[in-house]
Design a protein around this motif. Structure first.
Motif, PDB file in Angstrom:
ATOM      1  N   TYR B  16      60.805  38.404  39.262  1.00 38.11           N
ATOM      2  CA  TYR B  16      61.538  39.659  39.487  1.00 38.11           C
ATOM      3  C   TYR B  16      62.718  39.303  40.371  1.00 38.11           C
ATOM      4  O   TYR B  16      62.559  39.209  41.587  1.00 38.11           O
ATOM      5  CB  TYR B  16      60.671  40.687  40.203  1.00 38.11           C
ATOM      6  CG  TYR B  16      59.422  41.085  39.469  1.00 38.11           C
ATOM      7  CD1 TYR B  16      59.490  41.960  38.392  1.00 38.11           C
ATOM      8  CD2 TYR B  16      58.180  40.597  39.852  1.00 38.11           C
ATOM      9  CE1 TYR B  16      58.333  42.332  37.717  1.00 38.11           C
ATOM     10  CE2 TYR B  16      57.023  40.964  39.193  1.00 38.11           C
ATOM     11  CZ  TYR B  16      57.112  41.834  38.128  1.00 38.11           C
ATOM     12  OH  TYR B  16      55.979  42.205  37.466  1.00 38.11           O
ATOM     13  N   ALA B  21      56.778  36.048  40.948  1.00 40.50           N
ATOM     14  CA  ALA B  21      55.482  36.725  41.008  1.00 40.50           C
ATOM     15  C   ALA B  21      54.416  35.960  40.242  1.00 40.50           C
ATOM     16  O   ALA B  21      53.239  36.009  40.583  1.00 40.50           O
ATOM     17  CB  ALA B  21      55.611  38.140  40.471  1.00 40.50           C
ATOM     18  N   ASN B  41      46.058  39.978  47.869  1.00 37.58           N
ATOM     19  CA  ASN B  41      47.053  40.977  47.469  1.00 37.58           C
ATOM     20  C   ASN B  41      48.398  40.282  47.256  1.00 37.58           C
ATOM     21  O   ASN B  41      48.808  39.442  48.052  1.00 37.58           O
ATOM     22  CB  ASN B  41      47.208  42.047  48.552  1.00 37.58           C
ATOM     23  CG  ASN B  41      45.919  42.832  48.741  1.00 37.58           C
ATOM     24  OD1 ASN B  41      45.390  42.914  49.830  1.00 37.58           O
ATOM     25  ND2 ASN B  41      45.399  43.378  47.656  1.00 37.58           N
ATOM     26  N   GLY B  42      49.031  40.615  46.149  1.00 40.78           N
ATOM     27  CA  GLY B  42      50.334  40.025  45.863  1.00 40.78           C
ATOM     28  C   GLY B  42      50.262  38.639  45.263  1.00 40.78           C
ATOM     29  O   GLY B  42      51.280  37.964  45.116  1.00 40.78           O
ATOM     30  N   ALA B  43      49.068  38.207  44.866  1.00 40.21           N
ATOM     31  CA  ALA B  43      48.920  36.854  44.324  1.00 40.21           C
ATOM     32  C   ALA B  43      49.479  36.730  42.909  1.00 40.21           C
ATOM     33  O   ALA B  43      49.714  35.626  42.427  1.00 40.21           O
ATOM     34  CB  ALA B  43      47.449  36.452  44.341  1.00 40.21           C
ATOM     35  N   GLY B  44      49.667  37.871  42.247  1.00 45.12           N
ATOM     36  CA  GLY B  44      50.235  37.839  40.902  1.00 45.12           C
ATOM     37  C   GLY B  44      49.255  38.220  39.803  1.00 45.12           C
ATOM     38  O   GLY B  44      49.554  38.072  38.622  1.00 45.12           O
ATOM     39  N   LYS B  45      48.113  38.751  40.185  1.00 42.86           N
ATOM     40  CA  LYS B  45      47.080  39.086  39.199  1.00 42.86           C
ATOM     41  C   LYS B  45      47.556  40.180  38.248  1.00 42.86           C
ATOM     42  O   LYS B  45      47.484  40.042  37.030  1.00 42.86           O
ATOM     43  CB  LYS B  45      45.794  39.534  39.914  1.00 42.86           C
ATOM     44  CG  LYS B  45      45.312  38.550  40.978  1.00 42.86           C
ATOM     45  CD  LYS B  45      44.043  39.014  41.654  1.00 42.86           C
ATOM     46  CE  LYS B  45      44.201  40.279  42.488  1.00 42.86           C
ATOM     47  NZ  LYS B  45      45.085  40.127  43.645  1.00 42.86           N
ATOM     48  N   SER B  46      48.047  41.290  38.824  1.00 41.45           N
ATOM     49  CA  SER B  46      48.496  42.393  37.974  1.00 41.45           C
ATOM     50  C   SER B  46      49.726  41.994  37.165  1.00 41.45           C
ATOM     51  O   SER B  46      49.894  42.429  36.019  1.00 41.45           O
ATOM     52  CB  SER B  46      48.815  43.623  38.821  1.00 41.45           C
ATOM     53  OG  SER B  46      47.672  44.049  39.527  1.00 41.45           O
ATOM     54  N   THR B  47      50.550  41.157  37.752  1.00 44.93           N
ATOM     55  CA  THR B  47      51.726  40.673  37.022  1.00 44.93           C
ATOM     56  C   THR B  47      51.290  39.915  35.774  1.00 44.93           C
ATOM     57  O   THR B  47      51.845  40.109  34.689  1.00 44.93           O
ATOM     58  CB  THR B  47      52.567  39.760  37.934  1.00 44.93           C
ATOM     59  OG1 THR B  47      52.872  40.469  39.132  1.00 44.93           O
ATOM     60  CG2 THR B  47      53.844  39.341  37.252  1.00 44.93           C
ATOM     61  N   ARG B  50      50.328  42.374  33.186  1.00 47.05           N
ATOM     62  CA  ARG B  50      51.467  43.082  32.586  1.00 47.05           C
ATOM     63  C   ARG B  50      52.204  42.226  31.562  1.00 47.05           C
ATOM     64  O   ARG B  50      52.775  42.748  30.609  1.00 47.05           O
ATOM     65  CB  ARG B  50      52.433  43.545  33.679  1.00 47.05           C
ATOM     66  CG  ARG B  50      51.889  44.734  34.502  1.00 47.05           C
ATOM     67  CD  ARG B  50      52.986  45.404  35.295  1.00 47.05           C
ATOM     68  NE  ARG B  50      53.539  44.519  36.316  1.00 47.05           N
ATOM     69  CZ  ARG B  50      53.085  44.463  37.582  1.00 47.05           C
ATOM     70  NH1 ARG B  50      52.111  45.255  37.962  1.00 47.05           N
ATOM     71  NH2 ARG B  50      53.616  43.628  38.439  1.00 47.05           N
ATOM     72  N   GLN B  88      45.841  48.829  36.978  1.00 49.25           N
ATOM     73  CA  GLN B  88      45.548  49.138  38.372  1.00 49.25           C
ATOM     74  C   GLN B  88      46.089  50.523  38.731  1.00 49.25           C
ATOM     75  O   GLN B  88      45.501  51.255  39.518  1.00 49.25           O
ATOM     76  CB  GLN B  88      46.169  48.068  39.277  1.00 49.25           C
ATOM     77  CG  GLN B  88      45.672  48.124  40.690  1.00 49.25           C
ATOM     78  CD  GLN B  88      46.121  46.914  41.492  1.00 49.25           C
ATOM     79  OE1 GLN B  88      46.908  46.091  41.033  1.00 49.25           O
ATOM     80  NE2 GLN B  88      45.617  46.806  42.693  1.00 49.25           N
ATOM     81  N   GLU B 175      41.008  45.754  38.783  1.00 51.18           N
ATOM     82  CA  GLU B 175      40.331  46.413  39.910  1.00 51.18           C
ATOM     83  C   GLU B 175      39.725  47.759  39.505  1.00 51.18           C
ATOM     84  O   GLU B 175      40.066  48.800  40.065  1.00 51.18           O
ATOM     85  CB  GLU B 175      41.297  46.587  41.086  1.00 51.18           C
ATOM     86  CG  GLU B 175      41.919  45.246  41.485  1.00 51.18           C
ATOM     87  CD  GLU B 175      42.538  45.258  42.863  1.00 51.18           C
ATOM     88  OE1 GLU B 175      42.147  46.113  43.685  1.00 51.18           O
ATOM     89  OE2 GLU B 175      43.401  44.408  43.119  1.00 51.18           O
ATOM     90  N   HIS B 207      38.310  42.237  43.812  1.00 50.21           N
ATOM     91  CA  HIS B 207      38.218  41.609  45.132  1.00 50.21           C
ATOM     92  C   HIS B 207      36.769  41.550  45.602  1.00 50.21           C
ATOM     93  O   HIS B 207      36.492  41.102  46.703  1.00 50.21           O
ATOM     94  CB  HIS B 207      39.033  42.414  46.160  1.00 50.21           C
ATOM     95  CG  HIS B 207      40.508  42.363  45.919  1.00 50.21           C
ATOM     96  ND1 HIS B 207      41.248  41.237  46.132  1.00 50.21           N
ATOM     97  CD2 HIS B 207      41.378  43.300  45.474  1.00 50.21           C
ATOM     98  CE1 HIS B 207      42.522  41.484  45.836  1.00 50.21           C
ATOM     99  NE2 HIS B 207      42.618  42.730  45.428  1.00 50.21           N
TER     100      HIS B 207
HETATM  101  N1  ATP Z   1      58.436  45.333  39.555  1.00 42.83           N
HETATM  102  C1  ATP Z   1      58.463  44.433  40.552  1.00 42.83           C
HETATM  103  N2  ATP Z   1      59.639  44.078  41.138  1.00 42.83           N
HETATM  104  C2  ATP Z   1      59.671  43.170  42.137  1.00 42.83           C
HETATM  105  N3  ATP Z   1      58.609  42.543  42.610  1.00 42.83           N
HETATM  106  C3  ATP Z   1      57.407  42.826  42.081  1.00 42.83           C
HETATM  107  C4  ATP Z   1      57.272  43.790  41.033  1.00 42.83           C
HETATM  108  N4  ATP Z   1      55.971  43.875  40.690  1.00 42.83           N
HETATM  109  C5  ATP Z   1      55.323  43.019  41.515  1.00 42.83           C
HETATM  110  N5  ATP Z   1      56.182  42.395  42.329  1.00 42.83           N
HETATM  111  C6  ATP Z   1      55.826  41.367  43.316  1.00 42.83           C
HETATM  112  O1  ATP Z   1      55.115  40.362  42.650  1.00 42.83           O
HETATM  113  C7  ATP Z   1      54.066  39.869  43.468  1.00 42.83           C
HETATM  114  C8  ATP Z   1      52.768  39.921  42.713  1.00 42.83           C
HETATM  115  O2  ATP Z   1      52.384  41.277  42.532  1.00 42.83           O
HETATM  116  P1  ATP Z   1      51.061  41.702  41.771  1.00 42.83           P
HETATM  117  O3  ATP Z   1      51.097  43.173  41.611  1.00 42.83           O
HETATM  118  O4  ATP Z   1      50.906  40.895  40.557  1.00 42.83           O
HETATM  119  O5  ATP Z   1      49.929  41.332  42.836  1.00 42.83           O
HETATM  120  P2  ATP Z   1      48.348  41.424  42.690  1.00 42.83           P
HETATM  121  O6  ATP Z   1      47.829  40.041  42.684  1.00 42.83           O
HETATM  122  O7  ATP Z   1      47.972  42.291  41.552  1.00 42.83           O
HETATM  123  O8  ATP Z   1      47.956  42.121  44.069  1.00 42.83           O
HETATM  124  P3  ATP Z   1      46.871  43.262  44.396  1.00 42.83           P
HETATM  125  O9  ATP Z   1      45.566  42.584  44.645  1.00 42.83           O
HETATM  126  O10 ATP Z   1      47.378  43.880  45.639  1.00 42.83           O
HETATM  127  O11 ATP Z   1      46.836  44.210  43.267  1.00 42.83           O
HETATM  128  C9  ATP Z   1      54.094  40.689  44.745  1.00 42.83           C
HETATM  129  O12 ATP Z   1      54.730  39.934  45.738  1.00 42.83           O
HETATM  130  C10 ATP Z   1      54.873  41.897  44.383  1.00 42.83           C
HETATM  131  O13 ATP Z   1      55.599  42.379  45.496  1.00 42.83           O
END
Ligand code: ATP
Ligand code: MG
Lengths: 357, 259
Positions: B16, B21, B41-47, B50, B88, B175, B207
């Motif tokens: 991004y 991410a 949190n923020g590890a990139g799982k949801s990314t 997607r 999520q 989650e 988690h």
């Molecule tokens: N649309 C976006 N634009 C910019 N940065 C993003 C966007 N979506 C996610 N990020 C960043 O990408 C990184 C990974 O986010 P992600 O949502 O994949 O985390 P996660 O592993 O699912 O965390 P959690 O356990 O909190 O759900 C984070 O640093 C987040 O800030």
């Protein structure tokens, strides 16, 4: 009836307690307003025992004062047609400001293909085009007008959905463009003297017939079709709608197109009713259409409201306008009162939302 | 490529702007397998989710589903290809009721020749919703209520019921039990076990260490956008996983990228 109650740990659902539909509130407000005007008519010294909506002269053949009822519904019918479309746009959490000028532009364009060649045996004094555009079947100006509306709506929708221009700005731009088109089309001159069949479209109570028919059609569409469901879904949570596989952008373009086609149709009916088209027509129509929707309980944040609500909102506006005339209050007070009512409607909506969440 | 491999990604990457991410994710899962993805949190799982489900377009990399390379233009494509997802964010429309949400984007209809104005078959959707809720034992007080009026846990149940009601080639849950009470969590875990018994593959993001060790066959750990471990359940334990999540340890095969 299938079992829709899934009782769970202490949580049971009381089926007899159906939620009170918002439309009933508006209906109630409408009745209260009528009662107030009725009371003023009865008791205010300068009114001399008149009735607002009930018949006072020939009590034997009718209960209501049809003349006043007709005026009320006629006054709101044409703007009401616009409001049906604006309602759908607002349900997607958008707004359409371009409808008033679109009414004028469409009136000009459609009327110039609806002119009659001979007026009282003389050539049409307002003729815009040559005889090739005279005495065409009524379908020609109608199709041209609606196509123009569809085009404007497609542009609005494209700007909003694909180029991500805020709806307020995109349609404000189109507001000016359409007024410009209306002025440019005939160089500012009125276009007049339509064919009989064109004049019929807006004659007598025809505007009310169109309004009621279209309101029924769109209420059914919003409640029972995929189009309606997706419109509500987009206004509720656009991201969720997208993740659920709805083509949000294409759908929004469709909604703006339908709204503009309805506004264009209102322009056709208005020019037919007036037997002339002028560039200044439809002034403030977009605002009154939005007001009808807002009074009718359509939430500006999207997702909530119904066509029935808008129809009731239109009736509220119509009754207030007519009521103020009836109690002999000046037009300036009418505007002030209507402004206050619109603000009150929005405050009520926010209050309802807060209580819900 | 073998048809046995449900999902495979190679060098899957999402940036991004300057935020990396997701970086070079190589992932693979076999038929019938249940895989957990863990990470802070923020590890990139949801990314990661997607990119697989077409919600976003990846920066680079390749994805295969059952041996076919896929590039979904949107979430609908992914769903039509058989991927059911509990996001999520839940992705529910607040002003609609439960059946509307379950069938949003894939309504049961008739008079389809009407195109976008085809008619909704409310009765069939309501019945299918009740059947689905019964099968998954998800409890919703009244399915005619709008989602807005439901508790966080009930909303989550609706989102889960939405994926579990439809048979799929791959189920992804991001989650799913985050906001749930003890009973509801147990219900969701039962749904997941049912999927396992039916041989439907699942990616579970969670988690909750106990839950993960209870339910899945394999655990993949994400840290700062990279996969740092790929652990069989029998060969690991809670402490070991935590070490990978926090960065105290990194899997040997992932060492070259370690920060
Ligand atoms: N649309 C976006 N634009 C910019 N940065 C993003 C966007 N979506 C996610 N990020 C960043 O990408 C990184 C990974 O986010 P992600 O949502 O994949 O985390 P996660 O592993 O699912 O965390 P959690 O356990 O909190 O759900 C984070 O640093 C987040 O800030
Ligand atoms: Mg996440």
């Amino acid at each position: 009836m299938a079992d829709t109650s899934h009782g769970t740990g202490g949580l049971t659902f009381d089926k007899s307690k159906r939620s009170w539909p918002n439309e009933l509130n508006i209906l109630l407000a409408l009745i209260i307003i009528i009662v107030i005007f009725e009371a003023i008519g009865q008791f205010a010294p300068y009114m001399r025992d008149q009735s607002f909506l009930f018949d006072t002269k020939d009590r034997f053949d009718s209960i209501f004062n049809e003349a006043r009822l007709q005026i009320i519904v006629l006054q709101v019918a044409i703007i009401g047609i616009i409001a049906l479309g604006v309602t759908q746009v607002i349900i997607t959490a958008g707004i359409d400001l371009s409808s008033g000028p679109l009414v004028a532009a469409t009136a000009m364009i459609a009327m110039s293909f609806a002119q009659t060649e001979l007026v009282n045996g003389q050539p049409n004094p307002k003729a815009l085009f040559g005889t090739w555009a005279m005495d065409l079947p009524v379908i020609v100006p109608v199709v041209i007008g609606l196509t123009f509306g569809a085009m404007i709506g497609a542009i609005n929708g494209t700007f909003v959905a694909y180029l991500r221009i805020p709806p307020f700005i995109a349609t404000l731009g189109m507001f000016l463009i359409c007024r410009g088109i209306a002025l440019w089309w005939s160089g500012g001159n009125p276009v007049s003297f339509p064919t009989d069949s064109y004049a019929f479209l807006g004659s007598g109570m025809m505007p009310v017939v169109w309004f009621v028919a279209l309101a029924i059609v769109f209420q059914l569409i919003m409640s029972f079709t995929v189009y309606g469901k997706h419109t509500y879904a987009i206004g509720s949570n656009e991201e969720a709608a997208r993740m659920s596989g709805i083509n949000v952008r294409r759908h929004k373009v469709m909604v703006y197109m339908i709204a503009s086609i309805l506004a264009a149709f209102a322009g056709i009916v208005l020019s037919s009713k007036a037997s002339t088209a002028q560039a200044g027509m439809g002034e403030f129509y977009e605002l009154f259409a939005i007001a009808m929707a807002v009074i009718g309980g359509i939430s500006l944040t999207g997702g909530r409201g119904s066509i029935i609500g808008t129809v009731l909102g239109a009736m509220v506006l119509g009754v207030i306008r007519s009521g103020f005339t009836y109690i002999k209050l000046d037009g300036s007070y009418q505007l002030m009162a209507m402004g206050a009512i619109i603000i009150a409607a929005v405050i009520l909506d926010q209050y309802r939302q807060r209580n819900r969440a | 490529m073998s048809e046995d491999i449900v999902l495979k990604t190679e060098d899957l990457t999402k940036h991004y702007g300057g935020v990396h991410a997701l970086e070079g994710a190589d992932f693979e899962m076999r038929k019938g397998e249940h895989v957990a993805i863990m990470g802070d949190n923020g590890a990139g799982k949801s990314t990661f989710v997607r990119q697989i489900t077409g919600v976003e377009q990846r920066t680079r990399g390749k994805v295969w589903l059952y041996g076919d390379e896929v590039q979904f233009d949107g979430p609908l494509d992914a769903r039509e290809a058989g991927i059911e997802t509990v996001f999520q964010t839940l992705a529910l429309a607040d002003d609609l009721d439960v059946p509307d949400n379950l069938f949003l984007g894939r309504e049961k209809t008739y008079a389809d020749w009407l195109g976008p104005f085809r008619l909704l078959d409310y009765k069939a959707m309501r019945q299918a919703t009740i059947d689905g809720l019964n099968r998954t034992a998800v409890k919703i007080p009244n399915i005619r209520n709008t989602i807005r009026n439901m508790s966080g846990g009930q909303r989550q149940c609706v989102a889960i019921a939405r994926t579990a009601t439809f048979h799929s080639k791959l189920t992804i849950m991001d989650e799913p039990t985050a906001a749930l009470g003890v009973q509801e969590t147990a219900q969701v875990e039962n749904i997941i076990r049912t999927l396992k018994d039916e041989g439907e593959p699942l990616i579970l993001i969670s988690h909750n260490m106990r839950q993960v060790l209870d339910l899945v066959d394999r655990i993949v750990v994400f840290r700062r956008g990279r996969i740092v471990a790929n652990l069989k359940k029998e060969e690991t334990d809670g402490q070991d996983i935590v070490a990978y999540i926090t960065g105290a340890k990194t899997g040997e095969e992932y060492m070259e990228h370690a920060l």
